[in-house]
Design a protein around this motif. Structure first.
Motif, PDB file in Angstrom:
ATOM      1  N   VAL A 183       0.839  -1.205   0.000  1.00 45.88           N
ATOM      2  CA  VAL A 183       0.000   0.000   0.000  1.00 45.88           C
ATOM      3  C   VAL A 183       0.870   1.250   0.000  1.00 45.88           C
ATOM      4  CG1 VAL A 183      -1.607   1.352   1.399  1.00 45.88           C
ATOM      5  CG2 VAL A 183      -2.002  -1.091   1.069  1.00 45.88           C
ATOM      6  N   VAL A 184       1.887   1.273   0.836  1.00 43.56           N
ATOM      7  CA  VAL A 184       2.778   2.440   0.907  1.00 43.56           C
ATOM      8  C   VAL A 184       3.525   2.631  -0.413  1.00 43.56           C
ATOM      9  CG1 VAL A 184       4.819   3.391   2.041  1.00 43.56           C
ATOM     10  CG2 VAL A 184       3.030   2.283   3.401  1.00 43.56           C
ATOM     11  N   THR A 186       2.620   1.713  -3.382  1.00 43.79           N
ATOM     12  CA  THR A 186       1.685   2.134  -4.427  1.00 43.79           C
ATOM     13  C   THR A 186       1.260   3.587  -4.238  1.00 43.79           C
ATOM     14  OG1 THR A 186       0.853  -0.133  -4.605  1.00 43.79           O
ATOM     15  CG2 THR A 186      -0.497   1.618  -5.536  1.00 43.79           C
ATOM     16  N   GLU A 187       0.895   3.956  -3.019  1.00 39.25           N
ATOM     17  CA  GLU A 187       0.377   5.303  -2.782  1.00 39.25           C
ATOM     18  C   GLU A 187       1.463   6.364  -2.885  1.00 39.25           C
ATOM     19  OE1 GLU A 187      -1.591   5.281   0.972  1.00 39.25           O
ATOM     20  OE2 GLU A 187      -3.374   4.211   0.214  1.00 39.25           O
ATOM     21  N   GLU A 188       2.657   6.013  -2.462  1.00 42.12           N
ATOM     22  CA  GLU A 188       3.743   7.006  -2.472  1.00 42.12           C
ATOM     23  C   GLU A 188       4.631   6.894  -3.705  1.00 42.12           C
ATOM     24  OE1 GLU A 188       3.864   9.300  -0.227  1.00 42.12           O
ATOM     25  OE2 GLU A 188       2.224   8.454   0.969  1.00 42.12           O
ATOM     26  N   ASN A 189       4.306   5.932  -4.572  1.00 36.54           N
ATOM     27  CA  ASN A 189       5.110   5.721  -5.782  1.00 36.54           C
ATOM     28  C   ASN A 189       6.591   5.578  -5.445  1.00 36.54           C
ATOM     29  OD1 ASN A 189       5.425   5.348  -8.558  1.00 36.54           O
ATOM     30  ND2 ASN A 189       5.749   7.548  -8.938  1.00 36.54           N
ATOM     31  N   THR A 196      11.224   0.265   1.894  1.00 34.13           N
ATOM     32  CA  THR A 196       9.879  -0.299   2.005  1.00 34.13           C
ATOM     33  C   THR A 196       9.746  -1.555   1.160  1.00 34.13           C
ATOM     34  OG1 THR A 196       8.995   1.929   2.324  1.00 34.13           O
ATOM     35  CG2 THR A 196       7.424   0.197   1.786  1.00 34.13           C
TER      36      THR A 196
END
Length: 379
Positions: A183-184, A186-189, A196
């Motif tokens: 999730v991190v 993907t959301e933060e590219n 991560t």
């Protein structure tokens, strides 16, 4: 009459049985408190049976001691008491041999005392004595075995539930970590080479190792046949190297694989051996200190082939060396995982007629060794 004789000499008979128990040796050695626990109750039922059979209603004796050929629990007083006796002795740590010998001592004591005191025993009375002993032993042993089997089944069920619980708990943790990391990212590219992503890799590696260990354990427990095949150890070590490089990278330690002599052959179940060596490597990566190295080597020594996994952790105390191969044993500060890896590894090695051992190095860390028979080429 025999029932009068037994009633008069009841205390002496109990004392004789206690003496026989205290003088027993070997596998039938018994504690004297076993006598106080069972013999008096049986004597009382025997006396009652003999007395009733001398009355106007001798058939009522069957309600006390049961008929010939055994009795069913709940259908006679003697059967119920003998069953309780067997149940109690099992829970107090006695063996089935001790249960049987306790009744045998009483029979011998009665016979000896009657002979010494010139007490005549009628044929019918002797038959009643044998019937009561036979029924009591049968019920005591049957209940003893039933309780023992029930306890074993309950223990096995608890262990099975514990394994499932540990597996589900560890798998959930890994999955949760991987999900959050994804999730991190993907959301933060975020970059796939960043910290991560390394967390995601560690979680995926952990899930793979957990599932691999569990599948191997299922196969071993199910007693599936060993699939022997002849294979070259150089190729085997290369496969281990490829599957472990990522884990070494995630753990930030050096992974050194020693060159393997050409032509080293072994006949074994390749999958089980891969699981065993893989578990040893996972254990080494887990406990080796950051920045140190894990060394994998394979070499011949006479007619044996040795696979060694060396780490640079804190090592093991002498008392911990055998303990670590027990299921659920965890000796280090890192308590992640189920504590099943080394136990599974040993089972896999022994299934291939090998030996798994460990030694602590003088400097730091441990060396785990898989010792297997070498397949000598006929060429």
């Amino acid at each position: 009459m025999l029932h009068c004789f037994l009633a008069v000499h009841r205390d002496e008979l109990i004392e004789r049985c206690r003496s026989k128990a205290s003088n027993s040796v070997g596998v039938v050695a018994r504690a004297t408190d076993e006598i106080d626990h069972g013999v008096p109750f049986f004597l009382d039922q025997l006396i009652k049976t003999l007395k009733v059979e001398q009355s106007a209603h001798p058939i009522d004796g069957l309600k006390v001691s049961g008929g010939s050929g055994g009795t069913t629990l709940g259908l006679s007083e003697l059967g119920d008491i003998a069953a309780q006796h067997g149940r109690d002795l099992m829970h107090r740590g006695f063996t089935v041999e001790q249960v049987v010998h306790g009744y045998g001592d009483l029979c011998q004591s009665i016979t000896d005392l009657a002979f010494e005191r010139h007490e005549p025993v009628k044929v019918e009375e002797f038959r009643t004595l044998n019937r009561c002993l036979d029924n009591a032993i049968a019920m005591a042993v049957a209940e003893f075995n039933h309780q023992r089997d029930s306890l074993a089944a309950e223990t096995h069920a608890k262990m099975h539930l514990m394994e499932i619980g540990f597996f589900a708990h560890e798998l959930r943790n890994f999955l949760n970590t991987a999900t959050l990391a994804l999730v991190v990212i993907t959301e933060e590219n975020l970059s796939l080479s960043g910290a991560t992503c390394a967390v995601l890799n560690r979680a995926l590696i952990g899930m793979r190792a957990l599932i691999d260990r569990s599948l191997t354990d299922v196969r071993m427990s199910a007693g599936l046949p060993i699939q022997h095949q002849l294979f070259d150890m150089a190729d085997f070590i290369d496969e281990l190297k490829l599957s472990s490089m990522l884990e070494a990278h995630v753990k930030k330690c050096r992974f050194i694989v020693q060159a393997v002599e050409c032509g080293l052959m072994i006949e074994a179940d390749r999958d089980l051996l891969l699981s065993a060596a893989g578990n040893l490597l996972q254990n080494a990566f887990k406990f080796t200190l950051p920045g140190t190295e894990v060394i994998l080597s394979c070499f011949a020594r006479g007619n044996r082939i040795l696979i060694e996994v060396e780490d640079h952790g804190k090592g093991l105390l002498p008392a911990e060396i055998e303990k670590i191969f027990h299921p659920f044993a965890q000796t280090g500060s890192d308590r992640s995982g189920l504590g099943l890896g080394l136990a599974i590894a040993r089972r896999c090695v022994e299934a291939n007629k090998g030996v798994l051992s460990v030694r602590t190095k003088a400097t730091s860390g441990c060396v785990f060794t898989i010792d297997l028979p070498r397949q000598i080429s006929s060429n």
